[in-house]
Design a protein around this motif. Structure first.
Motif, PDB file in Angstrom:
ATOM      1  N   GLN A  37       0.793  -1.154  -0.091  1.00  0.00           N
ATOM      2  CA  GLN A  37      -0.087  -0.057   0.140  1.00  0.00           C
ATOM      3  C   GLN A  37       0.799   1.263  -0.169  1.00  0.00           C
ATOM      4  N   LEU A  38       1.771   1.393   1.122  1.00  0.00           N
ATOM      5  CA  LEU A  38       2.656   2.516   0.880  1.00  0.00           C
ATOM      6  C   LEU A  38       3.484   2.715  -0.419  1.00  0.00           C
ATOM      7  N   LYS A  39       4.129   1.614  -1.096  1.00  0.00           N
ATOM      8  CA  LYS A  39       4.793   1.466  -2.143  1.00  0.00           C
ATOM      9  C   LYS A  39       3.945   1.980  -3.299  1.00  0.00           C
ATOM     10  N   GLU A  40       2.756   1.448  -3.522  1.00  0.00           N
ATOM     11  CA  GLU A  40       1.927   2.087  -4.608  1.00  0.00           C
ATOM     12  C   GLU A  40       1.668   3.434  -4.458  1.00  0.00           C
ATOM     13  N   LYS A  41       1.488   4.089  -3.478  1.00  0.00           N
ATOM     14  CA  LYS A  41       0.933   5.259  -3.077  1.00  0.00           C
ATOM     15  C   LYS A  41       2.254   6.281  -3.474  1.00  0.00           C
ATOM     16  N   TYR A  42       3.252   5.779  -2.742  1.00  0.00           N
ATOM     17  CA  TYR A  42       4.519   6.556  -3.242  1.00  0.00           C
ATOM     18  C   TYR A  42       4.871   6.577  -4.647  1.00  0.00           C
ATOM     19  N   GLU A  43       4.495   5.734  -5.413  1.00  0.00           N
ATOM     20  CA  GLU A  43       4.768   5.523  -7.202  1.00  0.00           C
ATOM     21  C   GLU A  43       3.615   6.517  -7.578  1.00  0.00           C
ATOM     22  N   THR A  44       2.495   6.469  -7.017  1.00  0.00           N
ATOM     23  CA  THR A  44       1.364   7.153  -7.564  1.00  0.00           C
ATOM     24  C   THR A  44       1.731   8.773  -7.274  1.00  0.00           C
ATOM     25  N   LEU A  45       2.072   9.129  -6.128  1.00  0.00           N
ATOM     26  CA  LEU A  45       2.179  10.543  -5.885  1.00  0.00           C
ATOM     27  C   LEU A  45       3.690  10.971  -6.020  1.00  0.00           C
ATOM     28  N   GLY A  46       4.599  10.107  -6.221  1.00  0.00           N
ATOM     29  CA  GLY A  46       6.018  10.490  -6.413  1.00  0.00           C
ATOM     30  C   GLY A  46       6.759  11.364  -5.241  1.00  0.00           C
ATOM     31  N   ARG A  47       6.113  10.946  -4.113  1.00  0.00           N
ATOM     32  CA  ARG A  47       6.577  11.129  -2.863  1.00  0.00           C
ATOM     33  C   ARG A  47       6.415  10.588  -1.627  1.00  0.00           C
ATOM     34  N   LEU A  48       7.062  10.897  -0.672  1.00  0.00           N
ATOM     35  CA  LEU A  48       6.850   9.832   0.735  1.00  0.00           C
ATOM     36  C   LEU A  48       4.938  10.068   1.108  1.00  0.00           C
ATOM     37  N   PRO A  49       4.314   9.023   1.013  1.00  0.00           N
ATOM     38  CA  PRO A  49       3.098   9.219   1.352  1.00  0.00           C
ATOM     39  C   PRO A  49       2.952   9.540   2.768  1.00  0.00           C
ATOM     40  N   LYS A  50       1.706  10.547   2.923  1.00  0.00           N
ATOM     41  CA  LYS A  50       1.515  10.954   4.424  1.00  0.00           C
ATOM     42  C   LYS A  50       0.311  10.117   4.981  1.00  0.00           C
ATOM     43  N   LYS A  51       0.134  10.417   5.997  1.00  0.00           N
ATOM     44  CA  LYS A  51      -1.037   9.567   6.630  1.00  0.00           C
ATOM     45  C   LYS A  51      -2.550  10.022   6.028  1.00  0.00           C
ATOM     46  N   GLU A  52      -2.415  11.199   5.483  1.00  0.00           N
ATOM     47  CA  GLU A  52      -3.681  11.942   5.183  1.00  0.00           C
ATOM     48  C   GLU A  52      -3.910  11.438   3.718  1.00  0.00           C
ATOM     49  N   ASP A  53      -2.880  10.571   3.083  1.00  0.00           N
ATOM     50  CA  ASP A  53      -3.188  10.197   1.868  1.00  0.00           C
ATOM     51  C   ASP A  53      -3.920   8.791   1.603  1.00  0.00           C
ATOM     52  N   PHE A  54      -4.156   8.470   2.771  1.00  0.00           N
ATOM     53  CA  PHE A  54      -5.099   7.187   2.942  1.00  0.00           C
ATOM     54  C   PHE A  54      -6.395   7.449   3.770  1.00  0.00           C
ATOM     55  N   ASP A  55      -7.380   6.366   3.302  1.00  0.00           N
ATOM     56  CA  ASP A  55      -8.425   6.630   4.394  1.00  0.00           C
ATOM     57  C   ASP A  55      -8.289   6.284   5.750  1.00  0.00           C
ATOM     58  N   GLU A  56      -9.309   6.480   6.481  1.00  0.00           N
ATOM     59  CA  GLU A  56      -8.814   6.098   8.105  1.00  0.00           C
ATOM     60  C   GLU A  56      -8.546   4.562   8.154  1.00  0.00           C
ATOM     61  N   LYS A  57      -9.465   3.890   7.398  1.00  0.00           N
ATOM     62  CA  LYS A  57      -9.440   2.371   7.897  1.00  0.00           C
ATOM     63  C   LYS A  57      -8.047   1.831   7.179  1.00  0.00           C
ATOM     64  N   THR A  58      -7.521   2.205   6.222  1.00  0.00           N
ATOM     65  CA  THR A  58      -6.473   1.701   5.329  1.00  0.00           C
ATOM     66  C   THR A  58      -5.126   2.161   6.191  1.00  0.00           C
ATOM     67  N   ARG A  59      -5.245   3.454   6.864  1.00  0.00           N
ATOM     68  CA  ARG A  59      -4.208   4.125   7.587  1.00  0.00           C
ATOM     69  C   ARG A  59      -4.081   3.315   8.831  1.00  0.00           C
ATOM     70  N   ALA A  60      -5.204   3.117   9.666  1.00  0.00           N
ATOM     71  CA  ALA A  60      -5.035   2.435  10.720  1.00  0.00           C
ATOM     72  C   ALA A  60      -4.612   0.807  10.788  1.00  0.00           C
ATOM     73  N   ARG A  61      -4.798   0.426   9.423  1.00  0.00           N
ATOM     74  CA  ARG A  61      -4.511  -1.015   9.101  1.00  0.00           C
ATOM     75  C   ARG A  61      -2.941  -0.946   8.907  1.00  0.00           C
ATOM     76  N   ILE A  62      -2.427  -0.121   8.237  1.00  0.00           N
ATOM     77  CA  ILE A  62      -1.205   0.185   7.976  1.00  0.00           C
ATOM     78  C   ILE A  62      -0.236   0.319   9.362  1.00  0.00           C
TER      79      ILE A  62
END
Length: 65
Positions: A13-38
């Motif tokens: 999840q983190l790597k995919e978001k990094y590739e999509t955004l082109g930067r380190l993913p922030k907590k706010e880049d994920f919905d609450e459920k996904t963020r909590a699971r990570i």
């Protein structure tokens, strides 16, 4: 889902978001459920990014006596 699958899922999840955004993913880049699971699988956000290989682990400063 076993522990290895949980860790792999969270890292992916983190790597995919990094590739999509082109930067380190922030907590706010994920919905609450996904963020909590990570965070539950990988720990606090900085440790999660380190576990995914997206951020270098900080060297600890050892205090001199």
């Amino acid at each position: 889902m076993n522990d290895n699958e949980k860790l792999s899922w969270a890292v992916e999840q983190l790597k995919e978001k990094y590739e999509t955004l082109g930067r380190l993913p922030k907590k706010e880049d994920f919905d609450e459920k996904t963020r909590a699971r990570i965070k539950s699988f990988l720990g606090p956000w900085p440790r999660a990014l380190e576990s995914a290989g997206l951020k270098e682990r900080k060297k600890e400063n050892k205090k001199r006596s």
